[in-house]
Structures are given as structure tokens and as C-alpha cells.
Design a protein around this motif. Sequence first.
Motif, PDB file in Angstrom:
ATOM      1  N   GLN A  16       0.621  -1.592   0.266  1.00 31.76           N
ATOM      2  CA  GLN A  16      -0.079   0.617  -0.316  1.00 31.76           C
ATOM      3  C   GLN A  16       0.746   1.384  -0.220  1.00 31.76           C
ATOM      4  O   GLN A  16       1.525   1.442   0.898  1.00 31.76           O
ATOM      5  CB  GLN A  16      -0.860  -0.429   1.140  1.00 31.76           C
ATOM      6  N   ILE A  17       1.115   1.847  -1.169  1.00 29.71           N
ATOM      7  CA  ILE A  17       1.650   2.812  -1.293  1.00 29.71           C
ATOM      8  C   ILE A  17       1.528   4.495  -0.768  1.00 29.71           C
ATOM      9  O   ILE A  17      -0.153   4.858  -0.558  1.00 29.71           O
ATOM     10  CB  ILE A  17       1.698   3.637  -2.548  1.00 29.71           C
ATOM     11  N   HIS A  21       5.552   9.539   1.456  1.00 29.90           N
ATOM     12  CA  HIS A  21       6.992   8.881   2.303  1.00 29.90           C
ATOM     13  C   HIS A  21       7.188   7.722   1.681  1.00 29.90           C
ATOM     14  O   HIS A  21       9.082   7.548   1.493  1.00 29.90           O
ATOM     15  CB  HIS A  21       6.164   7.974   3.302  1.00 29.90           C
ATOM     16  N   CYS A  22       6.995   7.932  -0.101  1.00 29.97           N
ATOM     17  CA  CYS A  22       7.588   7.555  -1.128  1.00 29.97           C
ATOM     18  C   CYS A  22       8.512   8.496  -2.167  1.00 29.97           C
ATOM     19  O   CYS A  22       7.995   8.667  -3.029  1.00 29.97           O
ATOM     20  CB  CYS A  22       6.466   7.043  -1.710  1.00 29.97           C
ATOM     21  N   ARG A  23       9.952   8.657  -1.410  1.00 31.55           N
ATOM     22  CA  ARG A  23      10.245   9.619  -1.677  1.00 31.55           C
ATOM     23  C   ARG A  23      11.401   9.890  -1.700  1.00 31.55           C
ATOM     24  O   ARG A  23      12.462  10.671  -1.340  1.00 31.55           O
ATOM     25  CB  ARG A  23       9.717  10.910  -1.511  1.00 31.55           C
ATOM     26  N   GLY A 227      -2.931   6.492  -4.425  1.00 37.34           N
ATOM     27  CA  GLY A 227      -2.157   6.953  -2.542  1.00 37.34           C
ATOM     28  C   GLY A 227      -2.720   7.917  -2.166  1.00 37.34           C
ATOM     29  O   GLY A 227      -2.710   7.802  -0.916  1.00 37.34           O
ATOM     30  N   VAL A 228      -3.712   8.941  -3.025  1.00 33.94           N
ATOM     31  CA  VAL A 228      -4.952  10.069  -2.369  1.00 33.94           C
ATOM     32  C   VAL A 228      -6.089   9.309  -1.928  1.00 33.94           C
ATOM     33  O   VAL A 228      -6.951   8.737  -2.369  1.00 33.94           O
ATOM     34  CB  VAL A 228      -4.666  10.637  -2.960  1.00 33.94           C
ATOM     35  N   THR A 229      -6.278   8.735  -0.449  1.00 34.53           N
ATOM     36  CA  THR A 229      -7.474   8.193  -0.235  1.00 34.53           C
ATOM     37  C   THR A 229      -8.810   9.270  -0.150  1.00 34.53           C
ATOM     38  O   THR A 229      -8.002  10.572   0.646  1.00 34.53           O
ATOM     39  CB  THR A 229      -7.036   7.796   1.410  1.00 34.53           C
ATOM     40  N   GLY A 230      -9.375   9.020  -0.378  1.00 28.11           N
ATOM     41  CA  GLY A 230     -10.984  10.388   0.341  1.00 28.11           C
ATOM     42  C   GLY A 230     -11.279  10.211   1.522  1.00 28.11           C
ATOM     43  O   GLY A 230     -11.169  10.286   1.991  1.00 28.11           O
ATOM     44  N   ILE A 355      -7.611   1.179  -4.468  1.00 28.97           N
ATOM     45  CA  ILE A 355      -7.678   0.090  -3.839  1.00 28.97           C
ATOM     46  C   ILE A 355      -6.465  -0.756  -4.666  1.00 28.97           C
ATOM     47  O   ILE A 355      -4.708   0.106  -5.703  1.00 28.97           O
ATOM     48  CB  ILE A 355      -8.347  -0.791  -5.344  1.00 28.97           C
ATOM     49  N   SER A 356      -5.968  -1.522  -3.181  1.00 27.41           N
ATOM     50  CA  SER A 356      -3.863  -2.040  -3.775  1.00 27.41           C
ATOM     51  C   SER A 356      -4.492  -3.342  -3.068  1.00 27.41           C
ATOM     52  O   SER A 356      -4.923  -4.305  -3.175  1.00 27.41           O
ATOM     53  CB  SER A 356      -3.712  -1.656  -2.110  1.00 27.41           C
TER      54      SER A 356
END
Length: 869
Positions: A16-17, A21-23, A227-230, A355-356
Amino acid sequence: MLLYLLLVFQANANAQIDPAHCRYPLGMEDGRIKDHDITASSQWYETTGPQYARLNREEGDGAWCPAGLLQPSDTQYLQVDLGQLTFLTVVGTQGRYARNSGKEFARMYRLNYSHDGQLWRSWKNRLGNKTMEANDNAYVSVIKDLHPPIISRYIRLIPVTKMPTTVCMRLELYGCPWHDGLTSYSSPEGQVMMPPGYPIASLNDSTYDGAHERGKLSGGLGQLTDGVTGQDDFLVTRQYHVWPGYDYVGWRNGSLGSGYVEMEFVFDKQRNFTSMKVHSNNMFYRGVKIFSSVSCSFKPRLIANWETEPVEFRTVLDDRNPSARYVTVPLGRRNAKALRCRFHFADVWMMFSEISFQSADTVIPTQITLAVTSPWPKEESSMPTTHKTVTTPSTKDQPDDGNTPILIGCLVTIILLLVVIIFLILWCQYVCKVLEKAPRRILEEEVTVRLSSSSDTIILQTPPVPPRVSQMDHPYERVFLLDPQYQDPAGLRNKLPELSRSAETSACGGGYAEPDVTQCTPHQCFQSSVPHYAETDIVSLQGVTGSNMYAVPALTVDSLTRKDISVAEFPRHRLLFREKLGEGQFGEVHLCEAEGLPEFLGEGAPLPDRDGRPVLVAVKQLRADATNNARNDFLKEIKIMSRLNDPNIIQLLCVCVSSDPLCMVTEYMDNGDLNMFLSQREMESTLTHANNIPAVSLSDLLHMSVQISSGMRYLASLNFVHRDLATRNCLLDRRLTIKIADFGMSRNLYSSDYYRIQGRAVLPIRWMAWESILLGKFTTASDVWAFGVTLWEIFTLCKEQPYSLLSDEQVIENTGEFFRNQGRQIFLYAPLLCPPSLFELMMRCWDRDIADRPTFEGLYQALRPHVVQ
């Protein structure tokens, strides 16, 4: 086999991205991306070939330069093969500096990307623009976030110009591996909701990069994998300048001719799927609910037929809590390269934002699969035909050749290993479920989450805890900082009358005086002996370089002159700029080489042994357009820094203030900041030694903790309040020596760690004590709170953000729970690497009562005995 299991669990953990932090740098600068993986459409000379397009490197002639003058109609490109599917979030670019002899750079560029190197797509931002701004000089690196991010293996950077010009570029890409392996999904197009009395919500997949034909999306990726959750209210968006409903893709029941939404998912290779996580809206009072059930079919190869036995899952519908949530669908460890899932409606609308998939990215051999999936024996038919089923041989058919005891021993060993595997899988699933429920518990006000697991026996001697004063519960209103009535500190004190009384100097004393216990109620006397700094002070100090370091009330003079500065003037022309580390409202922070600095400072200078290499320094520079107030604040900061002299505090070396722009020169450490250092390492083990994986030991982590506590003890002794203590603000050299600094806020890589309150202060709320968030009260005790969070970062190896499952708004709301102190507040969980006694020390740092938190002297004395001298 154990190595294989570690890889499987690592893949599941990272599936799950989180774009915040994925940087991580992907290897242009440090050489992990090899020369043969970097190609270009053309090059001017051999010495300006694509292999020289590495950020902050100056091999060859210093950069990649396409042949000839770049024309506005040209499509010259630099191509990078990342070697695997990657979630790309940031791009950094530079021009050709070539040791101060170059001046070529690109002002704009476009990005193309491809999964296979054949079909190329053009990136565009959320507003549809394809062009990104790049550089305006040859040496400063410019870091740009990608909104939305890119999921791909091949990247092409295409410089853009409005007039014929020579262009040269250097590049770094930032992101992390795309462990999901999802290459495309297909679904019906999202629809428009037009409810009476509410804004129109367009629930389409606006960033989808595949085909749009006859109301169906196919062959691409979009908002469901960004990666953006509502948020709980689907009309409220996390992006600026977009329409209501932007974060969700939604469908109306009955509009598709069936009671379900059918989606197909295609992956890079065959995988063993353990689960699917779907982030779904549940605003039931608006006719929106999570799906009632889902049925997923599997296809082992793209040219094969769908298997006849799907996995079915029925959800538990919730009509009490309208919060959005992840729903985890177990997939029974089925092997497939494609999935088809039908999500059945539970109400009028169904909306997804993410969705992941969790899976092992390598197909497990049949003998392991059969054992693990024994509760689902029917799934054996879905195994690839190339796998052979392992059966226990009958003693009647097996000759007695003396190998029977060995065979039995092997079988017993395999059975024991399988038992261990099943136990680990069940344990991991249990922990994941607990973590998933954490955000909901804030809203439902159920219980406090405290997870602890460690077998270490380190005992930390901590100072005795003063007895708590009993407090009666009061019917306070819900504290929520984003409410406009709480934007005014006076209004907040009206809401929290006890806090107002605690701030009154008439009863409890003011300035540096100790509170008079005989005249104060327990609530009034939680103020410590350290002065109180209001939120208005934060804004003024942040305006210079993006820093909010060192609140010092003793330095409130109206003006400062050159004679107040105790460090020497350094020749400005000896500073050679290498990289821009960050920027604030009126200033910038640069990484520079300082020529002749050791000779200039003389013996005893706090400089590392450079072995003949140039001395790296950090240079804070005030912009020419800075206000007079910013200029005075900058000179005040110089005076403050010149007073600091501690082995664990970054030191001011010299200044350039005889002319504009004003500059201060401080130390810079070889290993950069502690957050980046730890996030790229694993705990020391036989596995890390065998595979040359960068690692740290428990002793290293304790040594780092002691150094930070020592530096903060020094600041506290001077009544200095840092206000932004975190691993991003701790610099590290080759010998693991730590120096506390204040560059974190100015760096784009850490922008997600800061939260802007309706255009006012930018605050690191996940590190802040509850009284700092609610009242703007910053003291040494609030620094102790931040130190506890910093310890938590260290012992999680900075693999995740504090309270990573909570939104910023939920973190702020949780501070209200700390104030009410009714046992409903959520604490950070205990890191697996952390000894229980150390986690107890962290919990004391997060004590609701300020007076009960340990001092930095006590923290230092508790930690120091456990570091090997």
C-alpha cells in the motif's frame, strides 16, 4: 526458504503506497541506475552523453546535452530504465554547471512514461497541464512533486523551449518500488451526482491514462492507484482548485444495467494474491455505502479463460459510523495474472478512492501452496499445470533402503516450518486489522490503541514519576482546531476555561518564575518553569528560511548590529554552490563547498576530517526582497546560533553580512539527515551481512537517541525551545555523530510533515504536544513530547510517518482527546525493534500532564548507561 519468506512479507508490507513517504532517490546520483540504463535521442559530444545526466555529479562535461540548438518543435529526450515498475513521486533537475564553466539549463520539460518501452503515455497534472517548470540557473537543483504520481518502468524527460537555445540537464528521480505490480485496471466511467441542495459532484476518474470508449475505461491507471484516499465527506477534496467529489470514483445503482460494478485488474506477472484493500466511502445518510459483497474471478494467464470458482466476500455494513474506510477482501492465496471483481451495491451510490493488492510477487511452489491453502482445498484446480503435487510415498511401494529415517526427518522439518509460516501469516493479519481500525476509533471513541511487542530486556532507569493529581471529568465541547472559532487563541481559551486560568500570570507567576503551587489549582499549575510562546511567534520566525528553530525570549531586542555577532566574516567568493536544500518565504538554504575554510577558522574548528576533499557547509541566505522584519530576524538568528556550543548542536561557523544578500554558514554532515539515513537501512542481521544490505544495530539506535537527548539537554539548560525536533532535523556524519539542526521545514521532501492552518502557521502537528496544537504553547516540555516521537521514528527506522493511518484532521482531533483525558486518545504503537522499557519512556514523554513528563536531563541519564562506550 527463510529468505523467501522475508521477501514475501516485505512485499505484503509495502503493497500500500503512501506518496508522502514514497520519496526516495532511485539511483541517478549514487549510481544504482547504471549507465546502460540511461539513453537519449541524441547527444552533442561523447562527454555530454546521457550517462552524465546525474544530479549533483559533474563527470564528463557535466551533464547531458542534446545535439544542436533545441528548437520549439523538437522532441529530444533523456530516457531512464528503472529496472522495475516504480511509483514515481518527485523529479529533480539541474543544468550544466561544469565547475563554474557551464551555463546551459532547461526552463521547462515534459514527461513521458511506459510500462514496457513500447507504448508511451504523456504525463499531465491534475489540471491537464503537461509542461513543468524546471531551472533558472545552471547549478541549483529544482525539485518538483508529481501530482498525480507516475507508475511505470521507463521515464522520458523531454526539455521544452520557446526559442532556439542550447539545453543541458542533470536528473534525479524519487519514488519507491511498485510492489502491487498492477499495470492497468478497467471499469465503467465514473458518474455525476446531482443531489438537490448540495453541490454537483463529478465522480469520474480524472487522471486515468488509458482508453475512454463507450462509457468504459480500459488499459490504464488513474485515481484508484495514486495513493490519495478520499475523506469522510466525499465533497471535500485533498487537492486545491478541483471540483467536489474529485477524490472518488463513483457509480449509481441501476445505471449500469446490473446491481454491481465490474472491474478487471491486470498485473505484471503471475502472483499469489493474499488480499485486496478497497478504500470506500460510507456516508450512508447521503445514500452512499461500502459494497455489500464482492466476487473475484482469476485468470492465470491473459490468454486463458476465467476460472469457474470465484472468491466471494460479504462485508458487514455499518449504519452508525459514516467515516470512509479500507475494506480488506481475502483472496485465498490464489495464483493469477488478472482478476475480475464484481462489487455489489448496498445503497444508491458506491464510491472508491483507492484499491491495492497484497501478494507474493513470486509464485509459491506447489508443495508450499497446498499446505498453506489447505482450508480452501477447491483452489487446487487453479494451480498452473506445470506444478506437480507432492504426495507422501506409501511404505508398501517404497523399498527399505536405509533412507527412511532421513525422509521422516525431512518431512517433520517441513511440517514444523509450515506451522511457523501459518502462525506468522495469522499474526500479521491480526496486526493489520488492528491498525486499520485505528482511524475509526477516534470517531467512534472506543478504546486507546497501544500495541507492544518486543523481547529485549534492556532496563532503562528513569526518574521517579510524581504522583498524579486526581481530576474530575468535565463536559467540554469537542476540541477541533480547524473550526473557525478555534482559530483565535482567545476564543480557544473561552472554550477551555481551565487552560485560560493556567495562562494567567496573576495566580501562577509569569516569565521564568516557578508556579506557586499553593495558589494554583491542579489545572492551573501544569505550566512548567519554561516560558510560553504563542502561535503568533511561529509565523514571524518561519518567514526567513522556512525554519522555526530556537525560540529564545531573552533575545527580543529591537535591533542588532555587526558587533553583536561573534563569528568571523567569510569571503563570499569562496562559497561554491552545489545544491539548493530548501527555501522559505524570505530565504533559501544551499549546500556549498567552502574553499580554505579550515585555514580560515584555524585550529580547533568543528570540522570533520575531509581527507583532502572540499568542506561541505550549509548556507542560509536571505533573499534580496526580504522585509526589514525578516532581516532583523535573520540577524537575531545569527546571534542565537553564535551562542550555541555543544557537540550535538549544529554550529555556526562564519557569516557573510558585510553586503547583501546576508548569509550564515553552518556545519553540514556527510550522511545527511537521520530520517533519510535510517529509512534506507534495515536492522543488522545475518541476512543483511550476507547480502551487503546497509544496516544499523540496536546499539547504534540507542547511541543516536543518547546524542539527541544530550543536545536537547544543552538547549534546555539555556531555556531554548526548538519547536521542531524530529529525525529530519538531525544531521549525521560518517561516525554516526548527530547534530541537531533546523533545515527540515525548508525541504520539499518533508513538506508532507507540516500542516498549514488556514493560511497561518505551518506546523509539524504529528510531532507536537497537545498544548502546542490547541494553545500555541511551546515549552521545553513540548520539546520532550517531540523527543518521544523522534525516538519512535528511530526505532521504526523512519519507515512510516507518525500516526500514518490518521489524516491531519484526525491527528488534530486526537489532541482534543489528550486534553479531555478520558482514556480515548490514540498513542503511537510500540515499534517491534523497541525494548519495552524504552517504549515506557516514550509514553512518559507523551504524558497529558506537562509536569509529569521527564526532563531532558532525566532522559539523558536514563539512556546513557545502555550505550557501549
